[in-house]
Design a protein around this motif. Structure first.
Motif, mmCIF file in Angstrom:
data_model
loop_
_atom_site.group_PDB
_atom_site.id
_atom_site.type_symbol
_atom_site.label_atom_id
_atom_site.label_comp_id
_atom_site.label_asym_id
_atom_site.label_seq_id
_atom_site.Cartn_x
_atom_site.Cartn_y
_atom_site.Cartn_z
ATOM 1 N N ASP A 207 36.760 14.597 9.902
ATOM 2 C CA ASP A 207 36.677 13.241 9.372
ATOM 3 C C ASP A 207 35.218 12.808 9.312
ATOM 4 N N PRO A 208 34.878 11.865 8.438
ATOM 5 C CA PRO A 208 33.485 11.422 8.354
ATOM 6 C C PRO A 208 33.042 10.729 9.638
ATOM 7 N N ASP A 209 31.886 11.121 10.125
ATOM 8 C CA ASP A 209 31.297 10.455 11.280
ATOM 9 C C ASP A 209 30.610 9.164 10.851
ATOM 10 N N LEU A 210 30.047 9.181 9.651
ATOM 11 C CA LEU A 210 29.261 8.061 9.160
ATOM 12 C C LEU A 210 29.630 7.774 7.717
ATOM 13 N N VAL A 211 29.931 6.499 7.424
ATOM 14 C CA VAL A 211 30.200 6.051 6.060
ATOM 15 C C VAL A 211 29.082 5.091 5.652
ATOM 16 N N ILE A 212 28.419 5.398 4.551
ATOM 17 C CA ILE A 212 27.313 4.581 4.052
ATOM 18 C C ILE A 212 27.726 3.954 2.730
ATOM 19 N N ARG A 213 27.361 2.677 2.541
ATOM 20 C CA ARG A 213 27.578 2.027 1.246
ATOM 21 C C ARG A 213 26.297 1.340 0.812
ATOM 22 N N THR A 214 25.926 1.549 -0.434
ATOM 23 C CA THR A 214 24.737 0.906 -0.975
ATOM 24 C C THR A 214 25.080 -0.449 -1.587
ATOM 25 N N SER A 228 38.537 7.446 8.028
ATOM 26 C CA SER A 228 37.451 6.630 8.576
ATOM 27 C C SER A 228 37.882 5.770 9.767
ATOM 28 N N ALA A 229 39.036 6.066 10.336
ATOM 29 C CA ALA A 229 39.555 5.258 11.445
ATOM 30 C C ALA A 229 38.550 5.151 12.593
ATOM 31 N N HIS A 230 37.792 6.204 12.840
ATOM 32 C CA HIS A 230 36.816 6.201 13.933
ATOM 33 C C HIS A 230 35.388 6.392 13.430
ATOM 34 N N SER A 231 35.167 6.189 12.134
ATOM 35 C CA SER A 231 33.834 6.376 11.575
ATOM 36 C C SER A 231 32.916 5.220 11.947
ATOM 37 N N GLU A 232 31.618 5.494 11.928
ATOM 38 C CA GLU A 232 30.605 4.459 12.006
ATOM 39 C C GLU A 232 30.241 4.048 10.580
ATOM 40 N N PHE A 233 29.915 2.759 10.392
ATOM 41 C CA PHE A 233 29.591 2.261 9.057
ATOM 42 C C PHE A 233 28.149 1.764 9.009
ATOM 43 N N TYR A 234 27.525 1.992 7.871
ATOM 44 C CA TYR A 234 26.143 1.539 7.674
ATOM 45 C C TYR A 234 26.014 1.040 6.239
ATOM 46 N N PHE A 235 25.535 -0.192 6.093
ATOM 47 C CA PHE A 235 25.425 -0.811 4.769
ATOM 48 C C PHE A 235 23.958 -0.991 4.396
ATOM 49 N N ASP A 247 15.688 4.976 3.726
ATOM 50 C CA ASP A 247 16.927 4.226 3.944
ATOM 51 C C ASP A 247 17.960 5.118 4.614
ATOM 52 N N PHE A 248 18.046 6.351 4.133
ATOM 53 C CA PHE A 248 19.000 7.306 4.703
ATOM 54 C C PHE A 248 18.593 7.698 6.120
ATOM 55 N N LEU A 249 17.324 7.952 6.329
ATOM 56 C CA LEU A 249 16.860 8.337 7.658
ATOM 57 C C LEU A 249 17.089 7.210 8.661
ATOM 58 N N ARG A 250 16.928 5.965 8.235
ATOM 59 C CA ARG A 250 17.197 4.831 9.131
ATOM 60 C C ARG A 250 18.675 4.755 9.472
ATOM 61 N N ALA A 251 19.522 5.064 8.483
ATOM 62 C CA ALA A 251 20.966 5.075 8.751
ATOM 63 C C ALA A 251 21.298 6.129 9.805
ATOM 64 N N LEU A 252 20.669 7.293 9.686
ATOM 65 C CA LEU A 252 20.914 8.360 10.658
ATOM 66 C C LEU A 252 20.370 7.991 12.036
ATOM 67 N N ARG A 253 19.189 7.396 12.068
ATOM 68 C CA ARG A 253 18.635 6.986 13.357
ATOM 69 C C ARG A 253 19.540 5.956 14.024
ATOM 70 N N ASP A 254 20.038 5.009 13.228
ATOM 71 C CA ASP A 254 20.959 4.013 13.768
ATOM 72 C C ASP A 254 22.209 4.690 14.312
ATOM 73 N N PHE A 255 22.721 5.683 13.601
ATOM 74 C CA PHE A 255 23.915 6.415 14.036
ATOM 75 C C PHE A 255 23.674 7.091 15.381
ATOM 76 N N THR A 256 22.505 7.724 15.545
ATOM 77 C CA THR A 256 22.239 8.449 16.788
ATOM 78 C C THR A 256 22.121 7.513 17.987
ATOM 79 N N ARG A 257 21.883 6.238 17.729
ATOM 80 C CA ARG A 257 21.706 5.279 18.818
ATOM 81 C C ARG A 257 22.987 4.534 19.182
ATOM 82 N N ARG A 258 24.037 4.768 18.434
ATOM 83 C CA ARG A 258 25.284 4.073 18.713
ATOM 84 C C ARG A 258 26.099 4.790 19.780
#
Length: 264
Positions: A207-214, A228-235, A247-258
């Motif tokens: 399942d997706p670990d991270l869902v991104i929407r622009t 996406s029941a347990h996915s992290e979301f980043y907008f 923008d993508f690298l910031r999304a990944l950095r945010d993911f690693t800190r959650r």
């Protein structure tokens, strides 16, 4: 020829910030990165209007070019699965015919292009119901041409709807159960979330670990409802074609800190 406008922040400071983000991700370690990233590419139409194009086709083409770039970023970081939400089942009914015809042609071209990129494996997730023959054929051709590839796994969500996917999964389970001559009582006992997951369009995939929407929109729009029941979301505020690597690298950095608590 690229139809994207020049994104802001391409100078020295941009480069320094990008290096800093990469250092942060390197310090977090490869295992901290998502294995599966799902992307809702949004804002192509608004981008085309803001740039001043008379038709939104230019926006869709710019968005498709950006998705190739996005997949390259993912591949370089070792992400193994990416799902791109390109055309929903609702889009098939709600978009104007000229725009929809152009969009489906662009998606067909993108699918074939991706099947020739690096060692990527392309898979269509969705239904071919309502898709024109050339688009359905392009998706099949891309799948067949890349099915032996062992690199980045690219899911193309085309003609996709999350509710329809779950419905199709249940129909498949019931049909298999009936073909085996088993009773409804047996079905009730064997029906589990794991069994349903196996019959989704993405069966067998993580399942997706991270869902991104622009584009600043904060909704799922019937995308991967089950997965996406347990996915992290980043907008991201940027419109699809303006998405930058930082923008993508910031999304990944945010993911690693959650702290992923899986329902907690």
């Amino acid at each position: 020829m690229s139809e994207r406008r020049q994104s802001p922040g391409r100078g020295v400071l941009y480069g320094l910030y990008q290096k800093r983000l990469r250092r942060d991700l390197s310090a977090a370690g490869a295992e901290a990165l998502p294995h599966h990233v799902a992307m809702i590419i949004d804002g192509n139409r608004r981008w085309a209007r803001q740039v001043g194009f008379t038709t939104v086709e230019h926006g869709h083409r710019a968005g498709a070019a950006k998705m190739i770039e996005f997949l390259e970023w993912c591949d370089e970081l070792g992400i193994r699965v990416v799902t791109l939400y390109l055309l929903s089942a609702d889009n098939l009914a709600n978009r104007g015919s000229d725009e929809l015809d152009a969009l489906m042609k662009i998606i067909a071209e993108l699918a074939l292009d991706l099947s020739r990129q690096r060692d990527w494996r392309v898979q269509h997730v969705g239904t071919t119901t309502g898709l024109p023959g050339p688009l359905a054929e392009a998706l099949r051709t891309a799948e067949q041409a890349s099915r032996e590839n062992a690199g980045l796994h690219v899911n193309l969500a085309v003609g996709y709807g999350g509710r329809t996917e779950i419905t199709d999964a249940m129909r498949s389970i019931v049909a298999e159960h009936h073909a085996a001559g088993r009773s409804l009582e047996d079905l009730a006992e064997t029906l589990t979330p794991e069994l349903i997951g196996e019959h989704l369009y993405t069966g067998g995939q993580p399942d997706p670990d991270l869902v991104i929407r622009t584009s600043g929109e904060q909704r799922l729009s019937d995308f991967m409802l089950w997965q996406s029941a347990h996915s992290e979301f980043y907008f991201v505020e940027a419109l699809g074609p303006d998405l930058r690597e930082v923008d993508f690298l910031r999304a990944l950095r945010d993911f690693t800190r959650r702290n992923r608590r899986y329902g907690g």
